[in-house]
Scaffold this motif. Structure first.
Motif, PDB file in Angstrom:
ATOM      1  N   ASP A 114       0.862  -1.184   0.000  1.00 51.80           N
ATOM      2  CA  ASP A 114       0.000   0.000   0.000  1.00 51.80           C
ATOM      3  C   ASP A 114       0.900   1.236   0.000  1.00 51.80           C
ATOM      4  O   ASP A 114       1.474   1.591   1.036  1.00 51.80           O
ATOM      5  CB  ASP A 114      -0.914  -0.026   1.223  1.00 51.80           C
ATOM      6  CG  ASP A 114      -1.961   1.078   1.224  1.00 51.80           C
ATOM      7  OD1 ASP A 114      -1.715   2.132   0.608  1.00 51.80           O
ATOM      8  OD2 ASP A 114      -3.026   0.890   1.851  1.00 51.80           O
ATOM      9  N   ILE A 115       1.062   1.848  -1.159  1.00 50.60           N
ATOM     10  CA  ILE A 115       1.945   3.014  -1.279  1.00 50.60           C
ATOM     11  C   ILE A 115       1.446   4.163  -0.418  1.00 50.60           C
ATOM     12  O   ILE A 115       2.234   4.870   0.231  1.00 50.60           O
ATOM     13  CB  ILE A 115       2.040   3.452  -2.757  1.00 50.60           C
ATOM     14  CG1 ILE A 115       2.764   2.386  -3.584  1.00 50.60           C
ATOM     15  CG2 ILE A 115       2.745   4.796  -2.880  1.00 50.60           C
ATOM     16  CD1 ILE A 115       2.775   2.667  -5.076  1.00 50.60           C
ATOM     17  N   GLU A 116       0.116   4.343  -0.393  1.00 47.80           N
ATOM     18  CA  GLU A 116      -0.459   5.505   0.287  1.00 47.80           C
ATOM     19  C   GLU A 116      -0.196   5.492   1.787  1.00 47.80           C
ATOM     20  O   GLU A 116       0.048   6.544   2.391  1.00 47.80           O
ATOM     21  CB  GLU A 116      -1.962   5.575   0.013  1.00 47.80           C
ATOM     22  CG  GLU A 116      -2.316   5.974  -1.419  1.00 47.80           C
ATOM     23  CD  GLU A 116      -1.990   4.924  -2.466  1.00 47.80           C
ATOM     24  OE1 GLU A 116      -1.677   5.315  -3.613  1.00 47.80           O
ATOM     25  OE2 GLU A 116      -2.030   3.715  -2.147  1.00 47.80           O
ATOM     26  N   THR A 117      -0.214   4.318   2.407  1.00 52.09           N
ATOM     27  CA  THR A 117       0.007   4.229   3.854  1.00 52.09           C
ATOM     28  C   THR A 117       1.413   3.780   4.210  1.00 52.09           C
ATOM     29  O   THR A 117       1.788   3.800   5.381  1.00 52.09           O
ATOM     30  CB  THR A 117      -0.990   3.249   4.503  1.00 52.09           C
ATOM     31  OG1 THR A 117      -0.719   1.917   4.028  1.00 52.09           O
ATOM     32  CG2 THR A 117      -2.431   3.620   4.173  1.00 52.09           C
ATOM     33  N   GLY A 118       2.179   3.337   3.199  1.00 46.96           N
ATOM     34  CA  GLY A 118       3.521   2.841   3.476  1.00 46.96           C
ATOM     35  C   GLY A 118       3.561   1.414   3.990  1.00 46.96           C
ATOM     36  O   GLY A 118       4.604   0.964   4.463  1.00 46.96           O
ATOM     37  N   ARG A 119       2.449   0.694   3.888  1.00 49.69           N
ATOM     38  CA  ARG A 119       2.418  -0.702   4.372  1.00 49.69           C
ATOM     39  C   ARG A 119       3.263  -1.585   3.453  1.00 49.69           C
ATOM     40  O   ARG A 119       3.046  -1.632   2.250  1.00 49.69           O
ATOM     41  CB  ARG A 119       0.976  -1.213   4.425  1.00 49.69           C
ATOM     42  CG  ARG A 119       0.843  -2.704   4.750  1.00 49.69           C
ATOM     43  CD  ARG A 119      -0.595  -3.069   5.118  1.00 49.69           C
ATOM     44  NE  ARG A 119      -1.556  -2.727   4.083  1.00 49.69           N
ATOM     45  CZ  ARG A 119      -1.997  -3.583   3.139  1.00 49.69           C
ATOM     46  NH1 ARG A 119      -1.531  -4.825   3.095  1.00 49.69           N
ATOM     47  NH2 ARG A 119      -2.886  -3.198   2.251  1.00 49.69           N
TER      48      ARG A 119
END
Length: 392
Positions: free
Chosen positions: A46-51
Protein backbone atom coordinates in the motif's frame (compact mmCIF):
# COMPACT_ATOMS: atom_id res chain seq x y z
CA UNK A 1 19.94 -22.70 -0.26
CA UNK A 2 20.74 -20.60 -3.31
CA UNK A 3 24.30 -19.35 -3.79
CA UNK A 4 24.97 -15.95 -2.17
CA UNK A 5 25.64 -14.37 -5.57
CA UNK A 6 22.29 -15.64 -6.89
CA UNK A 7 20.50 -14.32 -3.80
CA UNK A 8 22.12 -10.91 -4.27
CA UNK A 9 21.18 -10.82 -7.96
CA UNK A 10 17.55 -11.68 -7.19
CA UNK A 11 17.28 -9.00 -4.52
CA UNK A 12 18.99 -6.36 -6.66
CA UNK A 13 16.84 -7.15 -9.71
CA UNK A 14 13.59 -6.99 -7.75
CA UNK A 15 14.67 -3.74 -6.06
CA UNK A 16 15.51 -2.21 -9.47
CA UNK A 17 12.01 -3.04 -10.73
CA UNK A 18 10.51 -1.31 -7.68
CA UNK A 19 12.84 1.70 -8.02
CA UNK A 20 11.85 1.99 -11.69
CA UNK A 21 8.16 2.04 -10.68
CA UNK A 22 7.44 -1.08 -12.72
CA UNK A 23 5.81 -2.58 -9.62
CA UNK A 24 5.06 -1.36 -6.09
CA UNK A 25 6.24 -4.51 -4.37
CA UNK A 26 6.26 -8.30 -4.53
CA UNK A 27 7.30 -11.48 -2.82
CA UNK A 28 9.26 -14.34 -4.35
CA UNK A 29 9.78 -17.95 -3.29
CA UNK A 30 11.94 -20.76 -4.66
CA UNK A 31 11.32 -24.38 -3.69
CA UNK A 32 13.79 -27.16 -4.55
CA UNK A 33 13.16 -30.84 -3.84
CA UNK A 34 10.03 -29.84 -1.91
CA UNK A 35 12.04 -27.62 0.44
CA UNK A 36 11.98 -23.83 0.49
CA UNK A 37 15.45 -22.57 -0.47
CA UNK A 38 14.70 -18.87 -0.90
CA UNK A 39 12.10 -16.33 0.17
CA UNK A 40 12.25 -12.57 -0.21
CA UNK A 41 9.82 -9.67 -0.17
CA UNK A 42 10.41 -6.05 -1.04
CA UNK A 43 8.39 -2.92 -1.71
CA UNK A 44 4.93 -1.84 -0.66
CA UNK A 45 1.52 -3.46 -0.49
CA UNK A 46 0.00 0.00 0.00
CA UNK A 47 1.95 3.01 -1.28
CA UNK A 48 -0.46 5.50 0.29
CA UNK A 49 0.01 4.23 3.85
CA UNK A 50 3.52 2.84 3.48
CA UNK A 51 2.42 -0.70 4.37
CA UNK A 52 5.12 -3.11 3.16
CA UNK A 53 4.64 -6.36 1.31
CA UNK A 54 4.86 -9.16 3.87
CA UNK A 55 4.98 -12.91 3.81
CA UNK A 56 1.30 -13.05 4.78
CA UNK A 57 0.18 -10.44 2.22
CA UNK A 58 -2.89 -11.58 0.29
CA UNK A 59 -2.96 -11.30 -3.50
CA UNK A 60 -5.76 -11.62 -6.05
CA UNK A 61 -4.77 -14.60 -8.18
CA UNK A 62 -7.00 -13.90 -11.18
CA UNK A 63 -6.09 -16.52 -13.80
CA UNK A 64 -3.75 -18.38 -11.46
CA UNK A 65 -7.13 -19.64 -10.19
CA UNK A 66 -7.43 -21.74 -13.36
CA UNK A 67 -5.00 -24.58 -12.42
CA UNK A 68 -6.89 -24.94 -9.13
CA UNK A 69 -10.10 -25.35 -11.12
CA UNK A 70 -8.50 -27.96 -13.37
CA UNK A 71 -7.41 -29.80 -10.21
CA UNK A 72 -10.99 -29.82 -8.91
CA UNK A 73 -12.11 -31.41 -12.19
CA UNK A 74 -9.40 -34.08 -11.81
CA UNK A 75 -10.83 -34.91 -8.38
CA UNK A 76 -14.23 -35.59 -9.94
CA UNK A 77 -12.58 -37.54 -12.77
CA UNK A 78 -10.64 -39.73 -10.38
CA UNK A 79 -13.80 -40.56 -8.43
CA UNK A 80 -15.63 -41.65 -11.59
CA UNK A 81 -18.17 -38.83 -11.29
CA UNK A 82 -17.47 -37.34 -14.72
CA UNK A 83 -16.12 -38.37 -18.12
CA UNK A 84 -14.09 -35.70 -19.90
CA UNK A 85 -16.11 -36.37 -23.05
CA UNK A 86 -19.37 -35.64 -21.23
CA UNK A 87 -21.15 -32.82 -23.03
CA UNK A 88 -21.39 -29.68 -20.92
CA UNK A 89 -25.16 -29.77 -21.56
CA UNK A 90 -25.38 -32.80 -19.26
CA UNK A 91 -24.74 -30.40 -16.37
CA UNK A 92 -25.76 -27.03 -17.88
CA UNK A 93 -28.68 -27.56 -20.30
CA UNK A 94 -28.23 -24.21 -22.11
CA UNK A 95 -25.16 -25.65 -23.85
CA UNK A 96 -27.40 -27.95 -25.91
CA UNK A 97 -27.87 -27.07 -29.61
CA UNK A 98 -25.36 -24.22 -29.58
CA UNK A 99 -24.63 -22.10 -32.61
CA UNK A 100 -21.18 -21.19 -33.91
CA UNK A 101 -19.99 -18.08 -35.77
CA UNK A 102 -18.81 -18.84 -39.31
CA UNK A 103 -18.06 -16.03 -41.76
CA UNK A 104 -20.21 -13.69 -39.71
CA UNK A 105 -23.22 -16.03 -39.76
CA UNK A 106 -24.61 -18.34 -37.06
CA UNK A 107 -24.76 -22.02 -37.94
CA UNK A 108 -25.33 -25.17 -35.91
CA UNK A 109 -22.18 -26.33 -34.09
CA UNK A 110 -20.72 -29.56 -35.46
CA UNK A 111 -20.87 -31.11 -31.97
CA UNK A 112 -21.44 -30.13 -28.37
CA UNK A 113 -18.79 -28.63 -26.10
CA UNK A 114 -17.29 -31.22 -23.74
CA UNK A 115 -15.47 -30.94 -20.41
CA UNK A 116 -12.31 -31.84 -22.31
CA UNK A 117 -12.80 -28.78 -24.53
CA UNK A 118 -13.21 -26.58 -21.47
CA UNK A 119 -10.00 -27.88 -19.86
CA UNK A 120 -7.96 -27.15 -22.98
CA UNK A 121 -9.55 -23.80 -24.02
CA UNK A 122 -10.76 -25.43 -27.24
CA UNK A 123 -14.45 -24.75 -26.51
CA UNK A 124 -14.99 -21.63 -28.62
CA UNK A 125 -15.90 -19.60 -25.50
CA UNK A 126 -14.15 -16.22 -25.38
CA UNK A 127 -13.67 -13.38 -22.90
CA UNK A 128 -14.48 -10.85 -25.60
CA UNK A 129 -13.79 -10.18 -29.26
CA UNK A 130 -15.19 -8.67 -32.43
CA UNK A 131 -17.40 -11.59 -33.47
CA UNK A 132 -20.84 -12.43 -32.08
CA UNK A 133 -19.38 -14.89 -29.57
CA UNK A 134 -17.00 -12.29 -28.16
CA UNK A 135 -19.72 -9.65 -28.09
CA UNK A 136 -22.01 -12.00 -26.15
CA UNK A 137 -19.33 -12.71 -23.52
CA UNK A 138 -18.39 -9.04 -23.22
CA UNK A 139 -22.00 -7.99 -22.66
CA UNK A 140 -22.44 -10.75 -20.08
CA UNK A 141 -19.40 -9.54 -18.12
CA UNK A 142 -20.78 -5.99 -18.25
CA UNK A 143 -24.02 -7.23 -16.68
CA UNK A 144 -22.11 -9.33 -14.17
CA UNK A 145 -20.17 -6.26 -13.02
CA UNK A 146 -23.29 -4.07 -12.93
CA UNK A 147 -25.08 -6.55 -10.64
CA UNK A 148 -22.09 -7.22 -8.41
CA UNK A 149 -23.40 -5.32 -5.37
CA UNK A 150 -27.11 -5.53 -6.19
CA UNK A 151 -29.78 -7.51 -4.34
CA UNK A 152 -29.71 -9.96 -7.25
CA UNK A 153 -26.05 -10.64 -8.11
CA UNK A 154 -25.25 -13.13 -10.85
CA UNK A 155 -24.29 -16.58 -9.55
CA UNK A 156 -21.66 -19.01 -10.81
CA UNK A 157 -24.33 -21.16 -12.43
CA UNK A 158 -26.29 -18.28 -13.92
CA UNK A 159 -23.14 -16.94 -15.54
CA UNK A 160 -22.28 -20.33 -17.04
CA UNK A 161 -25.86 -20.88 -18.20
CA UNK A 162 -25.97 -17.48 -19.86
CA UNK A 163 -22.67 -18.22 -21.62
CA UNK A 164 -24.25 -21.37 -23.02
CA UNK A 165 -27.09 -19.32 -24.51
CA UNK A 166 -24.64 -17.45 -26.71
CA UNK A 167 -22.73 -18.61 -29.79
CA UNK A 168 -19.28 -20.17 -29.98
CA UNK A 169 -16.44 -18.53 -31.89
CA UNK A 170 -15.47 -21.82 -33.56
CA UNK A 171 -16.59 -25.43 -33.68
CA UNK A 172 -15.59 -27.22 -30.44
CA UNK A 173 -12.17 -28.82 -30.69
CA UNK A 174 -11.20 -27.23 -34.01
CA UNK A 175 -9.10 -24.36 -32.66
CA UNK A 176 -7.76 -22.77 -29.46
CA UNK A 177 -8.67 -19.47 -27.83
CA UNK A 178 -8.16 -18.23 -24.28
CA UNK A 179 -11.51 -17.51 -22.66
CA UNK A 180 -14.20 -18.29 -20.10
CA UNK A 181 -13.95 -22.08 -20.09
CA UNK A 182 -12.71 -22.30 -16.49
CA UNK A 183 -15.76 -20.39 -15.21
CA UNK A 184 -17.97 -23.06 -16.77
CA UNK A 185 -15.83 -25.78 -15.16
CA UNK A 186 -16.56 -24.22 -11.75
CA UNK A 187 -20.29 -24.44 -12.46
CA UNK A 188 -19.92 -28.10 -13.49
CA UNK A 189 -18.24 -28.82 -10.14
CA UNK A 190 -21.29 -27.26 -8.46
CA UNK A 191 -23.70 -29.37 -10.53
CA UNK A 192 -21.84 -32.62 -9.83
CA UNK A 193 -21.01 -32.04 -6.14
CA UNK A 194 -24.20 -30.32 -5.00
CA UNK A 195 -22.05 -27.69 -3.26
CA UNK A 196 -21.18 -24.13 -4.19
CA UNK A 197 -17.83 -24.01 -5.95
CA UNK A 198 -16.26 -22.22 -2.98
CA UNK A 199 -17.56 -24.84 -0.56
CA UNK A 200 -16.20 -27.65 -2.72
CA UNK A 201 -12.73 -26.12 -2.89
CA UNK A 202 -12.65 -25.41 0.84
CA UNK A 203 -13.73 -28.92 1.80
CA UNK A 204 -11.85 -30.92 -0.80
CA UNK A 205 -8.70 -28.89 -1.41
CA UNK A 206 -8.00 -25.88 0.79
CA UNK A 207 -8.76 -27.39 4.21
CA UNK A 208 -6.86 -30.64 3.54
CA UNK A 209 -3.82 -28.63 2.40
CA UNK A 210 -4.12 -26.09 5.26
CA UNK A 211 -4.60 -23.30 2.71
CA UNK A 212 -6.56 -21.19 5.18
CA UNK A 213 -5.82 -17.85 3.52
CA UNK A 214 -7.23 -18.89 0.14
CA UNK A 215 -10.79 -18.29 -1.02
CA UNK A 216 -13.23 -16.23 -3.06
CA UNK A 217 -13.72 -13.57 -0.39
CA UNK A 218 -11.87 -12.27 2.66
CA UNK A 219 -13.27 -12.05 6.20
CA UNK A 220 -12.94 -8.64 7.79
CA UNK A 221 -10.02 -9.66 9.98
CA UNK A 222 -7.91 -10.46 6.90
CA UNK A 223 -8.81 -7.44 4.76
CA UNK A 224 -5.87 -5.35 6.01
CA UNK A 225 -3.47 -7.94 4.54
CA UNK A 226 -4.81 -7.54 0.97
CA UNK A 227 -2.23 -5.92 -1.29
CA UNK A 228 -3.37 -2.88 -3.26
CA UNK A 229 -3.27 -2.97 -7.05
CA UNK A 230 -1.31 -0.38 -9.02
CA UNK A 231 -1.14 0.66 -12.66
CA UNK A 232 1.13 2.85 -14.78
CA UNK A 233 0.19 6.51 -14.39
CA UNK A 234 1.43 7.51 -17.84
CA UNK A 235 4.33 9.59 -16.51
CA UNK A 236 6.67 6.83 -15.34
CA UNK A 237 5.06 6.31 -11.97
CA UNK A 238 2.31 4.22 -10.41
CA UNK A 239 -1.25 5.04 -9.40
CA UNK A 240 -3.87 3.07 -7.51
CA UNK A 241 -6.22 0.77 -9.44
CA UNK A 242 -9.46 -0.17 -7.71
CA UNK A 243 -11.91 -1.19 -10.42
CA UNK A 244 -13.81 -4.46 -10.59
CA UNK A 245 -12.78 -6.75 -13.44
CA UNK A 246 -14.31 -9.97 -14.84
CA UNK A 247 -17.00 -9.96 -12.19
CA UNK A 248 -14.51 -9.94 -9.30
CA UNK A 249 -15.09 -7.53 -6.42
CA UNK A 250 -11.69 -5.88 -6.16
CA UNK A 251 -11.96 -5.30 -2.41
CA UNK A 252 -12.66 -9.04 -1.86
CA UNK A 253 -14.66 -7.98 1.22
CA UNK A 254 -17.61 -10.34 0.83
CA UNK A 255 -18.31 -13.88 -0.31
CA UNK A 256 -19.37 -13.43 -3.93
CA UNK A 257 -22.38 -15.00 -5.62
CA UNK A 258 -20.16 -15.52 -8.68
CA UNK A 259 -17.28 -17.77 -7.60
CA UNK A 260 -15.14 -17.53 -10.71
CA UNK A 261 -13.26 -20.70 -11.58
CA UNK A 262 -11.23 -18.62 -14.01
CA UNK A 263 -10.28 -15.62 -11.91
CA UNK A 264 -11.86 -15.41 -8.46
CA UNK A 265 -9.41 -16.65 -5.83
CA UNK A 266 -7.18 -14.67 -3.49
CA UNK A 267 -4.25 -16.29 -1.68
CA UNK A 268 -0.84 -15.88 -0.06
CA UNK A 269 2.50 -17.08 -1.39
CA UNK A 270 2.66 -19.76 1.35
CA UNK A 271 -0.79 -21.11 0.49
CA UNK A 272 0.04 -21.13 -3.21
CA UNK A 273 3.23 -23.04 -2.40
CA UNK A 274 1.19 -25.76 -0.71
CA UNK A 275 -0.83 -26.22 -3.89
CA UNK A 276 2.20 -26.26 -6.20
CA UNK A 277 4.13 -28.60 -3.90
CA UNK A 278 1.17 -30.99 -3.80
CA UNK A 279 1.36 -31.20 -7.61
CA UNK A 280 5.14 -31.72 -7.53
CA UNK A 281 4.68 -34.49 -4.94
CA UNK A 282 2.37 -36.49 -7.23
CA UNK A 283 -0.77 -35.30 -5.50
CA UNK A 284 0.20 -35.46 -1.83
CA UNK A 285 1.35 -33.04 0.84
CA UNK A 286 2.17 -33.72 4.48
CA UNK A 287 0.58 -37.15 4.35
CA UNK A 288 -2.61 -35.96 2.63
CA UNK A 289 -3.21 -37.56 -0.80
CA UNK A 290 -5.50 -35.31 -2.85
CA UNK A 291 -4.86 -36.86 -6.26
CA UNK A 292 -3.22 -40.10 -7.36
CA UNK A 293 0.10 -39.92 -9.24
CA UNK A 294 -1.38 -41.02 -12.59
CA UNK A 295 -4.03 -38.31 -12.32
CA UNK A 296 -1.37 -35.65 -11.65
CA UNK A 297 0.60 -36.96 -14.63
CA UNK A 298 -2.48 -36.45 -16.81
CA UNK A 299 -3.21 -33.02 -15.30
CA UNK A 300 0.34 -31.79 -15.91
CA UNK A 301 0.65 -32.85 -19.55
CA UNK A 302 0.08 -30.80 -22.69
CA UNK A 303 -2.84 -32.01 -24.78
CA UNK A 304 -3.38 -29.80 -27.82
CA UNK A 305 -3.82 -31.33 -31.29
CA UNK A 306 -1.79 -30.06 -34.25
CA UNK A 307 -4.57 -27.69 -35.38
CA UNK A 308 -5.16 -26.39 -31.87
CA UNK A 309 -1.42 -25.85 -31.37
CA UNK A 310 -1.23 -23.69 -34.51
CA UNK A 311 -3.61 -21.19 -32.92
CA UNK A 312 -1.92 -21.33 -29.51
CA UNK A 313 1.44 -20.63 -31.24
CA UNK A 314 0.18 -17.10 -31.98
CA UNK A 315 0.75 -16.27 -28.29
CA UNK A 316 4.20 -14.81 -28.98
CA UNK A 317 5.42 -14.70 -25.37
CA UNK A 318 4.72 -18.44 -25.07
CA UNK A 319 6.78 -19.64 -28.01
CA UNK A 320 8.22 -23.06 -27.27
CA UNK A 321 5.15 -23.96 -25.21
CA UNK A 322 1.94 -25.91 -25.50
CA UNK A 323 -1.21 -25.93 -23.36
CA UNK A 324 -3.64 -28.21 -21.57
CA UNK A 325 -5.69 -28.44 -18.39
CA UNK A 326 -5.62 -24.64 -17.90
CA UNK A 327 -1.80 -24.46 -17.88
CA UNK A 328 1.17 -23.78 -20.15
CA UNK A 329 3.81 -26.47 -20.79
CA UNK A 330 7.33 -25.85 -22.03
CA UNK A 331 7.94 -28.16 -24.98
CA UNK A 332 11.01 -26.57 -26.60
CA UNK A 333 13.22 -24.54 -24.22
CA UNK A 334 15.35 -23.28 -27.13
CA UNK A 335 12.36 -21.36 -28.52
CA UNK A 336 10.91 -20.13 -25.24
CA UNK A 337 12.64 -16.75 -24.94
CA UNK A 338 13.69 -17.47 -21.35
CA UNK A 339 15.62 -20.22 -19.58
CA UNK A 340 13.60 -23.26 -18.56
CA UNK A 341 13.10 -26.99 -18.84
CA UNK A 342 11.08 -29.37 -20.96
CA UNK A 343 7.92 -30.36 -19.12
CA UNK A 344 7.85 -27.23 -16.97
CA UNK A 345 4.26 -26.08 -16.33
CA UNK A 346 2.27 -23.36 -14.57
CA UNK A 347 0.21 -20.24 -15.16
CA UNK A 348 -0.08 -16.58 -14.22
CA UNK A 349 -2.78 -14.04 -13.44
CA UNK A 350 -3.97 -10.70 -14.80
CA UNK A 351 -2.35 -8.86 -11.88
CA UNK A 352 0.94 -10.78 -12.08
CA UNK A 353 0.61 -13.71 -9.65
CA UNK A 354 2.79 -16.43 -11.19
CA UNK A 355 3.97 -19.98 -10.62
CA UNK A 356 6.02 -22.50 -12.49
CA UNK A 357 6.78 -26.12 -11.59
CA UNK A 358 9.74 -27.84 -13.24
CA UNK A 359 9.62 -31.59 -12.51
CA UNK A 360 12.93 -32.10 -14.35
CA UNK A 361 14.67 -29.72 -11.94
CA UNK A 362 12.38 -30.48 -8.96
CA UNK A 363 11.99 -26.72 -8.81
CA UNK A 364 9.09 -24.34 -8.11
CA UNK A 365 9.12 -20.55 -8.50
CA UNK A 366 6.31 -18.42 -7.06
CA UNK A 367 6.05 -14.67 -7.61
CA UNK A 368 3.25 -12.53 -6.19
CA UNK A 369 2.55 -8.99 -7.36
CA UNK A 370 -0.51 -6.77 -8.01
CA UNK A 371 -0.09 -4.75 -11.21
CA UNK A 372 -2.88 -4.06 -13.69
CA UNK A 373 -2.50 -6.00 -16.97
CA UNK A 374 0.70 -7.65 -15.71
CA UNK A 375 0.46 -11.34 -16.60
CA UNK A 376 4.01 -12.64 -16.93
CA UNK A 377 6.08 -9.47 -16.69
CA UNK A 378 9.62 -8.65 -17.73
CA UNK A 379 10.63 -8.72 -14.05
CA UNK A 380 9.11 -12.21 -13.72
CA UNK A 381 11.21 -13.52 -16.60
CA UNK A 382 14.35 -11.78 -15.29
CA UNK A 383 13.97 -13.40 -11.89
CA UNK A 384 13.33 -16.86 -13.28
CA UNK A 385 16.30 -16.52 -15.67
CA UNK A 386 18.55 -15.81 -12.69
CA UNK A 387 17.17 -18.83 -10.84
CA UNK A 388 17.28 -21.32 -13.74
CA UNK A 389 20.73 -20.19 -14.88
CA UNK A 390 22.10 -20.78 -11.37
CA UNK A 391 21.10 -24.45 -11.31
CA UNK A 392 23.89 -27.04 -11.47
Amino acid sequence: MLEPNTVAQLKETLRASINNHEIAGANLMVIKNSQEVFYHDDGLADIETGRPIARDSIFRLYSMTKPVTATSIMMLLEQGEIDLFDPVSKFIPSFRNQMVVKEGELVQASREVTIHDLLNMTSGLLYDGPDLAGQHSYALFQELDSRLFSVNPMTTMEFASRLGQGPLSFDPGTSWQYGTSADVLGAIVEAVSGMSYGEFLKKKLFDPLDMHDTGFGLPEEKSARLAKTYQDDGTGGLKLYSGNHLGINHQMDRTPAFESGGAGLASTIDDAAKFTTMLMNQGSLNGVQLLKPRTVEFLTSASLTTNQQKEFANWHSLCGHSYGNQMRFMTDPAKAGFIGSTGEYGWDGWLGAYFTNSPQEELTILFMVQKKDAGTMSITRKLRNIIFSSLE
